[in-house]
Design a protein around this motif. Structure first.
Motif, short mmCIF file in Angstrom:
data_model
loop_
_atom_site.label_atom_id
_atom_site.label_comp_id
_atom_site.label_asym_id
_atom_site.label_seq_id
_atom_site.Cartn_x
_atom_site.Cartn_y
_atom_site.Cartn_z
N ALA A 198 1.80 -3.09 12.73
CA ALA A 198 2.86 -3.87 11.96
C ALA A 198 2.16 -5.40 11.70
CB ALA A 198 4.07 -4.13 12.71
N ALA A 199 1.39 -5.90 12.83
CA ALA A 199 1.06 -7.25 12.85
C ALA A 199 -0.16 -7.01 11.67
CB ALA A 199 0.13 -7.61 14.24
N HIS A 200 -1.02 -6.03 12.03
CA HIS A 200 -2.23 -5.91 11.10
C HIS A 200 -1.63 -5.81 9.54
CE1 HIS A 200 -5.97 -4.04 9.61
NE2 HIS A 200 -5.37 -3.17 8.87
N ALA A 201 -0.92 -4.81 9.33
CA ALA A 201 -0.32 -4.70 8.07
C ALA A 201 0.03 -5.95 7.29
CB ALA A 201 0.78 -3.66 8.03
N ILE A 202 0.95 -6.78 8.08
CA ILE A 202 1.52 -8.11 7.43
C ILE A 202 0.20 -8.95 7.21
CG2 ILE A 202 2.58 -9.91 7.99
CD1 ILE A 202 4.61 -8.15 9.45
N ALA A 203 -0.50 -9.05 8.35
CA ALA A 203 -1.98 -9.91 8.23
C ALA A 203 -2.63 -9.56 6.93
CB ALA A 203 -2.66 -10.16 9.43
N ALA A 204 -2.93 -8.18 6.75
CA ALA A 204 -3.88 -8.05 5.48
C ALA A 204 -3.20 -7.72 4.23
CB ALA A 204 -4.37 -6.37 5.95
N SER A 205 -1.83 -8.08 4.21
CA SER A 205 -1.20 -7.88 3.05
C SER A 205 -1.66 -9.13 2.14
CB SER A 205 0.28 -7.72 3.10
OG SER A 205 0.85 -8.83 3.63
N ILE A 222 6.10 -4.82 -3.54
CA ILE A 222 5.54 -4.20 -4.76
C ILE A 222 4.04 -4.58 -4.92
CG2 ILE A 222 5.43 -4.51 -7.41
CD1 ILE A 222 8.34 -5.07 -7.41
N SER A 223 3.66 -5.81 -4.48
CA SER A 223 2.23 -6.37 -4.69
C SER A 223 1.50 -6.58 -3.74
CB SER A 223 2.40 -7.74 -5.61
OG SER A 223 3.25 -8.72 -5.02
N SER A 224 1.91 -6.36 -2.40
CA SER A 224 1.22 -6.99 -1.33
C SER A 224 -0.08 -6.00 -0.80
CB SER A 224 1.98 -7.43 -0.03
OG SER A 224 2.46 -6.31 0.33
N ALA A 225 0.14 -4.63 -1.29
CA ALA A 225 -0.71 -3.53 -0.74
C ALA A 225 -0.61 -3.39 0.73
CB ALA A 225 -2.31 -3.58 -1.28
N TRP A 226 0.66 -3.59 1.30
CA TRP A 226 0.90 -3.29 2.92
C TRP A 226 0.72 -1.90 3.15
CZ3 TRP A 226 4.55 -0.28 5.04
CH2 TRP A 226 5.66 0.09 3.93
N GLU A 227 1.04 -0.92 2.30
CA GLU A 227 1.11 0.15 2.53
C GLU A 227 -0.45 0.76 3.01
OE1 GLU A 227 2.48 -0.78 -0.26
OE2 GLU A 227 4.08 0.46 -0.78
N ALA A 228 -1.39 0.62 2.35
CA ALA A 228 -2.63 1.00 2.50
C ALA A 228 -3.14 0.37 3.88
CB ALA A 228 -3.64 0.78 1.49
N ALA A 229 -2.80 -0.84 4.32
CA ALA A 229 -3.20 -1.48 5.44
C ALA A 229 -2.51 -0.93 6.57
CB ALA A 229 -3.04 -2.94 5.24
N TYR A 230 -1.07 -0.49 6.56
CA TYR A 230 -0.22 0.12 7.55
C TYR A 230 -0.99 1.54 7.91
CZ TYR A 230 3.80 1.60 10.14
OH TYR A 230 4.83 2.05 10.98
N CYS A 231 -1.20 2.25 6.60
CA CYS A 231 -1.64 3.63 6.99
C CYS A 231 -3.02 3.87 7.69
CB CYS A 231 -1.64 4.50 5.76
SG CYS A 231 0.05 4.54 5.12
N ASP A 232 -3.88 2.81 7.09
CA ASP A 232 -5.31 2.86 7.40
C ASP A 232 -5.51 2.52 8.74
OD1 ASP A 232 -6.01 3.77 4.85
OD2 ASP A 232 -6.88 1.97 4.12
N PHE A 233 -4.77 1.87 9.44
CA PHE A 233 -4.92 1.24 10.78
C PHE A 233 -5.19 2.38 11.86
CE2 PHE A 233 -3.19 0.04 15.07
CZ PHE A 233 -3.84 -1.26 15.04
#
Length: 527
Positions: A198-205, A222-233
């Protein structure tokens, strides 16, 4: 940390200038590890209230949400109601807004609107709903908290007691819901700041206004692209196939069609897999696959190696677990039955053993009664197909009389020492078609009308018994393997360009017609 700021600094900056908060207090246990946070709060001009950690009555393991690994885990069982009520009383507040420090996706404008709703409708409690975990906030009236303290002080000191009381609810108080999300996340996950993922997804968004009062929850989704960061972790669910050997010929199973060699996973392969993860990683291990896991003589050592993670064993009990099996390392065991009586069971699952199931449930009940936290939660499953279609209601009616799942009681039972039942949960599963390898036989199709991104493709991986890594638990032949543990470790395979592109296409639902995912009807199945 986000842009060099701590969670407390972010939330203070985000709510700056709102004007409706007369006072602010950070509520913390009186243990040394929270002293730096207390110092930080005081430096920001915020009061600090400490409560006695020793007074908290902790939930037993079997009542904690993370034990059950459900998608609707709201995280409210971390609250200590008595400590919160005392702060409200000492400060003589009439209304209090509860903002968890781990919820960095709280929208300040939504809280302001929620307060208007709360006051207009004279609610006792208003809660944000239909939001992803990590975005919720709560508004309480002091009378509600004081009343619960006066009547149920023991519950208020129990971990999760307040969350349970407002869901039950114990009294006919007015509960309001602030829910008008126009935007929903592509994947339903936990974004509370309680994991490295979660920390990585928020920081990378990507979000210019994350720290400021202009932050918008919906814009961020909508616009932060957090999903890719969350899944790629990293993979979140790791499906391990200890054996692709099976003695059964169950209806609706594709095992008789499988052509790949029959093997047992070696400890060497499993060690390469498990060594890539460490305590604290938010991965879940599932021992399953196209075979009976208990036929692998090394299964106990595999389970023991994952004891610091959430883990589950799926079995038909073709073989009983050996003496000394490390049950305490598992959170759940799911037993496939598809029937309520032996004669019917043997028709649907020839080669399996009804007597093994009966014997195991009796032994398990004794072990769980003696030490509830040292034995996993047991579940019984039934696949809905042509031979079980007419018996679904009988299955439900029977198990409703036998089982009282804790997740239907909001992960709370009082007193905590209540004796466990013989089985803790039951489940009806949709019929899988294994990428079109077999036709659906049931009248009911569990597949939702609207396609969503597949959680298997985005967050899980399947390790076949020979060490190959495939993209899908329903790829029973390993036809779509994307790597091999004998060559690379799982994190390297997960981070490969091919894997990242595959996940990206699933997030955007841009699936080509020639691949099995495009016409797959098994994508909705949970982990």
């Amino acid at each position: 940390m986000y842009q060099g700021l701590t969670p407390l600094e972010i939330l203070v900056a985000r709510f700056k200038g709102r004007g409706w908060a007369d006072d602010r207090v950070v509520l913390l246990p009186d243990v040394e590890e929270f002293s730096p946070l207390a110092d930080q709060a005081q430096a920001l001009g915020i009061k600090v209230s400490r409560f006695e950690q020793a007074q908290i009555v902790e939930k037993p393991l079997v009542l904690r949400q993370q034990r059950w690994n459900l998608e609707d885990d709201s995280g409210n069982d971390t609250w200590v109601g008595a400590a919160f009520a005392r702060v409200v009383s000492e400060n003589k507040w009439n209304t209090a807004v509860l903002v968890p420090l781990v919820n960095l996706l709280i929208d300040p404008e939504a809280v302001t609107s929620g307060l208007k709703l709360h006051r207009r409708e004279a609610f006792d409690l208003t809660a944000a709903t239909e939001l992803i975990s990590g975005a919720a906030w709560y508004i309480f009236e002091a009378d509600l908290l004081n009343g619960l303290m006066n009547s149920h002080a023991d519950l208020m000191w129990a971990r999760g007691g307040l969350a349970w009381a407002i869901r039950k609810p114990l009294y006919p108080f007015k509960v309001g819901a602030y829910h008008c999300p126009r935007v929903r996340s592509s994947i339903n996950v936990d974004l509370r700041l309680n994991s490295q993922r979660a920390a990585h997804a928020i920081a990378a968004s990507r979000c210019e206004n994350f720290v400021g009062p202009e932050f918008s929850y919906e814009d961020w989704l909508i616009s932060s692209a957090w999903e890719a960061a969350y899944c790629d972790f990293a993979p979140q669910a790791i499906n391990v196939e200890p054996a692709n050997l099976c003695n059964a010929g169950c209806y609706a199973c594709v095992y008789p069609q499988m052509q790949r060699p029959k093997t047992l996973m070696t400890l060497e392969i499993f060690s390469r897999l498990s060594s890539a993860f460490k305590p604290g990683d938010d991965c879940r291990w599932v021992f399953s696959g196209m075979g009976e896991p208990l036929l692998n003589p090394f299964l106990g050592e595999m389970v023991r190696a994952t004891g610091c993670f959430s883990s589950m064993l799926l079995t038909s009990l073709q073989k009983l677990p050996p003496e000394g099996f490390p049950f305490s390392a598992l959170d759940q065991v799911r037993i496939s039955t598809d029937a309520l009586a032996e004669e019917d069971f043997l028709k649907k699952r020839p080669g399996c053993s009804w007597k093994n199931i009966e014997l195991f449930l009796n032994i398990a009940h004794e072990l769980k009664t003696a030490a509830p936290d040292r034995f996993p939660e047991l579940g019984i499953s039934c696949v809905r197909h042509a031979l079980t279609e007419s018996q679904m209601q009988l299955f439900i009616n029977y198990w409703k009389q036998v089982v009282r799942p804790v997740f239907r009681e909001n992960f709370f039972r009082w007193p905590f020492e209540s004796s466990p039942e013989q089985v803790q949960w039951y489940q009806i599963l949709g019929e899988a078609v294994f990428a079109g390898a077999r036709a659906r036989s049931a009248r009911v199709d569990f597949e939702p009308v609207r396609r969503r991104p597949c959680r298997h493709a985005l967050l899980s991986t399947t390790i076949l018994s020979d060490g190959r890594v495939t993209i899908c638990p329903y790829d029973f032949e390993g036809k779509y393997a994307i790597g091999d543990l004998k060559v690379s470790d799982l994190r390297e395979i997960w981070a490969s360009e091919a894997a990242r592109v595959f996940r990206s296409r699933h997030l955007e639902l841009k699936l080509s017609d020639h691949e099995p995912c495009a016409k797959c009807s098994d994508w909705y199945h949970p982990f």
